[in-house]
Design a protein around this motif. Structure first.
Motif, mmCIF file in Angstrom:
data_model
loop_
_atom_site.group_PDB
_atom_site.id
_atom_site.type_symbol
_atom_site.label_atom_id
_atom_site.label_comp_id
_atom_site.label_asym_id
_atom_site.label_seq_id
_atom_site.Cartn_x
_atom_site.Cartn_y
_atom_site.Cartn_z
ATOM 1 N N THR A 334 30.467 31.001 44.374
ATOM 2 C CA THR A 334 31.726 31.375 45.018
ATOM 3 C C THR A 334 31.608 31.762 46.083
ATOM 4 O O THR A 334 32.339 31.376 47.063
ATOM 5 C CB THR A 334 32.444 32.244 43.848
ATOM 6 O OG1 THR A 334 32.665 31.839 42.575
ATOM 7 C CG2 THR A 334 33.599 33.008 44.537
ATOM 8 N N PHE A 335 30.638 32.380 46.622
ATOM 9 C CA PHE A 335 30.329 33.181 47.951
ATOM 10 C C PHE A 335 29.944 32.088 48.924
ATOM 11 O O PHE A 335 30.550 31.936 49.969
ATOM 12 C CB PHE A 335 29.384 34.152 47.814
ATOM 13 C CG PHE A 335 28.642 34.362 49.024
ATOM 14 C CD1 PHE A 335 29.003 35.005 50.084
ATOM 15 C CD2 PHE A 335 27.069 33.862 49.296
ATOM 16 C CE1 PHE A 335 28.494 35.223 51.064
ATOM 17 C CE2 PHE A 335 26.594 34.094 50.320
ATOM 18 C CZ PHE A 335 27.245 34.650 51.349
ATOM 19 N N LEU A 336 29.000 31.122 48.252
ATOM 20 C CA LEU A 336 28.541 30.228 49.386
ATOM 21 C C LEU A 336 29.344 29.039 49.633
ATOM 22 O O LEU A 336 29.354 28.612 50.951
ATOM 23 C CB LEU A 336 27.156 29.802 48.719
ATOM 24 C CG LEU A 336 26.113 28.816 49.847
ATOM 25 C CD1 LEU A 336 25.862 29.744 50.990
ATOM 26 C CD2 LEU A 336 25.015 28.332 48.883
ATOM 27 N N ILE A 337 30.214 28.711 48.767
ATOM 28 C CA ILE A 337 30.996 27.575 49.028
ATOM 29 C C ILE A 337 32.584 27.794 49.049
ATOM 30 O O ILE A 337 33.220 27.405 49.857
ATOM 31 C CB ILE A 337 30.669 26.406 47.818
ATOM 32 C CG1 ILE A 337 29.173 26.157 47.901
ATOM 33 C CG2 ILE A 337 31.430 25.253 48.014
ATOM 34 C CD1 ILE A 337 28.789 25.225 46.497
ATOM 35 N N SER A 338 32.971 28.563 48.158
ATOM 36 C CA SER A 338 34.494 28.566 48.011
ATOM 37 C C SER A 338 35.165 29.598 48.942
ATOM 38 O O SER A 338 36.075 29.548 49.497
ATOM 39 C CB SER A 338 34.802 29.125 46.479
ATOM 40 O OG SER A 338 34.376 28.343 45.582
ATOM 41 N N THR A 339 34.295 30.695 49.115
ATOM 42 C CA THR A 339 35.127 31.824 49.865
ATOM 43 C C THR A 339 34.516 32.419 51.161
ATOM 44 O O THR A 339 35.295 32.523 52.328
ATOM 45 C CB THR A 339 35.091 33.301 49.105
ATOM 46 O OG1 THR A 339 33.718 33.435 48.751
ATOM 47 C CG2 THR A 339 35.984 33.002 47.931
ATOM 48 N N HIS A 340 33.115 32.062 51.462
ATOM 49 C CA HIS A 340 32.524 32.597 52.684
ATOM 50 C C HIS A 340 31.874 31.486 53.545
ATOM 51 O O HIS A 340 30.937 31.863 54.527
ATOM 52 C CB HIS A 340 31.774 33.741 52.195
ATOM 53 C CG HIS A 340 32.108 34.981 52.063
ATOM 54 N ND1 HIS A 340 32.492 35.081 50.898
ATOM 55 C CD2 HIS A 340 32.572 36.050 52.592
ATOM 56 C CE1 HIS A 340 33.244 36.287 50.770
ATOM 57 N NE2 HIS A 340 33.243 36.876 51.593
ATOM 58 N N MET A 341 31.736 30.231 53.242
ATOM 59 C CA MET A 341 31.533 29.222 53.847
ATOM 60 C C MET A 341 31.813 29.227 55.318
ATOM 61 O O MET A 341 30.875 29.042 56.363
ATOM 62 C CB MET A 341 31.488 27.784 53.345
ATOM 63 C CG MET A 341 30.978 26.536 54.198
ATOM 64 S SD MET A 341 30.927 25.013 53.308
ATOM 65 C CE MET A 341 29.603 25.081 51.964
ATOM 66 N N GLN A 342 32.935 29.134 55.756
ATOM 67 C CA GLN A 342 33.523 29.204 57.100
ATOM 68 C C GLN A 342 32.932 30.463 57.843
ATOM 69 O O GLN A 342 32.796 30.328 59.100
ATOM 70 C CB GLN A 342 35.120 28.886 57.284
ATOM 71 C CG GLN A 342 35.588 28.877 58.306
ATOM 72 C CD GLN A 342 35.183 27.557 59.178
ATOM 73 O OE1 GLN A 342 34.817 26.491 58.664
ATOM 74 N NE2 GLN A 342 34.610 27.666 60.355
ATOM 75 N N ASP A 343 33.016 31.649 57.336
ATOM 76 C CA ASP A 343 32.659 32.579 57.866
ATOM 77 C C ASP A 343 31.227 32.692 58.245
ATOM 78 O O ASP A 343 30.832 33.346 59.234
ATOM 79 C CB ASP A 343 32.750 34.157 56.841
ATOM 80 C CG ASP A 343 32.696 35.335 57.638
ATOM 81 O OD1 ASP A 343 33.642 35.429 58.707
ATOM 82 O OD2 ASP A 343 31.655 35.999 57.502
ATOM 83 N N LEU A 344 30.410 32.178 57.290
ATOM 84 C CA LEU A 344 28.958 31.719 57.759
ATOM 85 C C LEU A 344 28.917 31.122 59.009
ATOM 86 O O LEU A 344 27.955 31.327 59.833
ATOM 87 C CB LEU A 344 28.304 31.294 56.512
ATOM 88 C CG LEU A 344 27.925 32.210 55.303
ATOM 89 C CD1 LEU A 344 27.435 31.333 54.227
ATOM 90 C CD2 LEU A 344 27.163 33.548 55.525
ATOM 91 N N LYS A 345 29.725 30.007 59.025
ATOM 92 C CA LYS A 345 29.604 29.450 60.383
ATOM 93 C C LYS A 345 30.322 30.005 61.577
ATOM 94 O O LYS A 345 29.429 29.847 62.578
ATOM 95 C CB LYS A 345 30.467 28.016 60.068
ATOM 96 C CG LYS A 345 29.898 26.984 58.935
ATOM 97 C CD LYS A 345 30.739 25.896 58.750
ATOM 98 C CE LYS A 345 30.629 24.893 59.948
ATOM 99 N NZ LYS A 345 31.560 23.652 59.798
ATOM 100 N N ASP A 346 31.011 30.806 61.004
ATOM 101 C CA ASP A 346 31.652 31.589 62.441
ATOM 102 C C ASP A 346 30.593 32.778 62.965
ATOM 103 O O ASP A 346 30.608 32.969 64.037
ATOM 104 C CB ASP A 346 32.935 32.168 62.134
ATOM 105 C CG ASP A 346 34.199 31.105 61.715
ATOM 106 O OD1 ASP A 346 34.063 30.168 62.267
ATOM 107 O OD2 ASP A 346 34.897 31.617 61.010
ATOM 108 N N THR A 347 30.073 33.402 61.915
ATOM 109 C CA THR A 347 29.016 34.308 62.259
ATOM 110 C C THR A 347 27.756 33.808 63.096
ATOM 111 O O THR A 347 27.387 34.157 63.900
ATOM 112 C CB THR A 347 28.584 34.848 60.959
ATOM 113 O OG1 THR A 347 29.569 35.429 60.298
ATOM 114 C CG2 THR A 347 27.646 36.166 61.412
ATOM 115 N N THR A 348 27.300 32.400 62.562
ATOM 116 C CA THR A 348 26.089 31.408 63.185
ATOM 117 C C THR A 348 26.872 31.322 64.582
ATOM 118 O O THR A 348 25.903 31.802 65.718
ATOM 119 C CB THR A 348 25.927 30.334 62.625
ATOM 120 O OG1 THR A 348 25.753 30.767 61.302
ATOM 121 C CG2 THR A 348 24.948 29.771 63.287
#
Length: 435
Positions: A334-348
């Protein structure tokens, strides 16, 4: 007021009757029939009209917007729909790095997360190969489509990490790869053709911690300390079915304490907005409380109580990897795919890449300043050499002038001395004559 009557329909002539009374009766019967036919036609027309009004049209006419009613409507409220259509058409990219020693279930977890088989031709090295084995990089890419949304997933595996006897430099390959991807993206972004830039930057790093340790090892701390400012790190306890609930909780607490003591910062969850619903806020709190994730992976479908589940069969029972009581697998997915994938990309993009970009620009500026100073020193030295040559010539001329002046002074002194000597001799001669 006279009512207009439509002309009677032509009638066929009936057979003639004998006598005048028969002709009048025939004329009356023809007029009554014509009036009845006219009334029936009007009634049918009215009925068809009512039916047409009540029946919906087969091809409805496009609705014309009411400009008076929507006078204050501009139209930019459709921008999210436009961005959504464009993003879906272009597709999405995500790069995931998986780091950890062999035997922790990395390949099984990745296959369980994305319901694929990325490691069909995997070979397990033997003991002799592990003695001198070094860490290397392996990239595997797969295209996934779900409900019309396309995702290009790139998994960066690090086989050989932690498998050798000497693991001091296991972290070096990982940091070099991340820096190379940042440098390549910076080069492409600074070039002329920026339309089709391929993003190979690592958006998330899943670091697997073995469950049989008491906390983080020195090898783990060395890698995490060097990577936590370059990439989003998410810690995962592999093969968590080896531990009971109390052991999992104690291991998580010791890992978090080690991170705090060594000033290591993992990926920080963004704060929920105030307008989010209560269910999403509760889910976010549960995800934050689950770090590091204690997961169990499986690619086997088992039937338990008439229901098919993804799990692992043991002599004492079945571990359902999608059960929150057995594993944090669902929370990680859920964290990696459903809810925070775009935030991981934005943080990068906004944090890690901007830090790398700022360092590159600073190094380029310092290099330019050094080159400018070197050119300036070279120009000054060449100018000084020319001035030195000129001053050497002047010095020689001055020396010659000084020698000539000194010789002239010597000649003048000699002339004065000769003159005085001549005067003294004349005086002496005069004194002799007087005697």
């Amino acid at each position: 007021m006279k009512q207009h009557q439509p002309p009677p329909l032509p009638q066929s002539q009936p057979p003639s009757l004998s006598g005048g009374g028969g002709a009048a009766a025939a004329a009356g019967v023809g007029a009554g029939a014509a009036a009845a036919a006219e009334v029936n036609a009007v009634a049918n027309a009215i009925s068809l009209a009512e039916t047409a009004k009540s029946r919906p049209p087969l091809y409805p006419k496009p609705k014309t917007p009411s400009f008076d009613k929507d006078r204050d409507y501009i139209g930019f409220a459709t921008l999210p729909e436009q961005v959504h259509r464009k993003s879906v058409k272009r597709g999405f990219e995500f790069t995931l790095m998986v780091v950890g020693e062999s035997g922790l279930g990395k390949s099984t977890l990745i296959n369980s997360l994305f319901l694929g088989d990325l490691y069909k031709n995997r070979t397990v090295p033997n003991v002799e190969e592990r003695i001198e084995k070094t860490t290397r990089i392996e990239k595997k890419t797969m295209d996934i489509e779900e409900r019309g949304v396309r995702l290009r997933l790139t998994v960066v595996d690090t086989p050989g990490f932690g498998d050798a006897i000497n693991c001091e430099d296991s972290w070096r390959v990982c940091t070099q790869y991340i820096d190379e991807q940042f440098r390549q993206y910076f080069t492409d972004e600074s070039g002329l053709n920026r339309r089709n830039i391929q993003d190979n930057r690592v958006h998330c790093c899943l670091y697997f911690v073995p469950p049989w340790g008491h906390s983080l090892r020195q090898m783990d701390l060395d890698l995490i300390r060097r990577l936590h400012r370059k990439v989003n790190i998410v810690l995962v306890i592999g093969k968590a079915d080896c531990l009971n609930k109390t052991e999992v909780r104690n291991l998580k607490e010791r890992i978090l304490q080690d991170l705090e003591d060594n000033h290591i910062q993992l990926y920080q969850f963004p704060e929920c907005d105030s307008d989010e619903d209560d269910d999403f806020k509760q889910q976010d709190r549960e995800l934050k409380a689950s770090i590091p994730f204690a997961v169990v992976g499986s690619n086997t479908i088992l039937e338990v109580a008439g229901k098919k589940v993804r799990g692992r069969q043991y002599p004492w029972g079945v571990v359902n990897v999608e059960d929150a009581e057995h594993s944090d697998f669902i929370k990680l997915r859920t964290f990696l795919i459903s809810t925070h994938m775009q935030d991981l990309k934005d943080t990068t993009q906004d944090v890690h890449y901007e830090n790398f970009r700022a360092q590159c620009i600073s190094q380029i500026s310092q290099h330019a300043l050094r080159e400018r100073g070197k050119l300036k020193r070279d120009s000054i030295s060449s100018t000084n050499g020319f001035d030195a040559a000129i001053s050497e010539t002047d010095r020689l001329l001055l020396q010659k002038d000084e020698e000539i002046r000194r010789m002239q002074d010597m000649l003048t002194q000699m002339q004065e001395k000769l003159k005085q000597t001549h005067l003294m001799e004349m005086k002496k001669n005069d004194s002799v004559i007087d005697v």
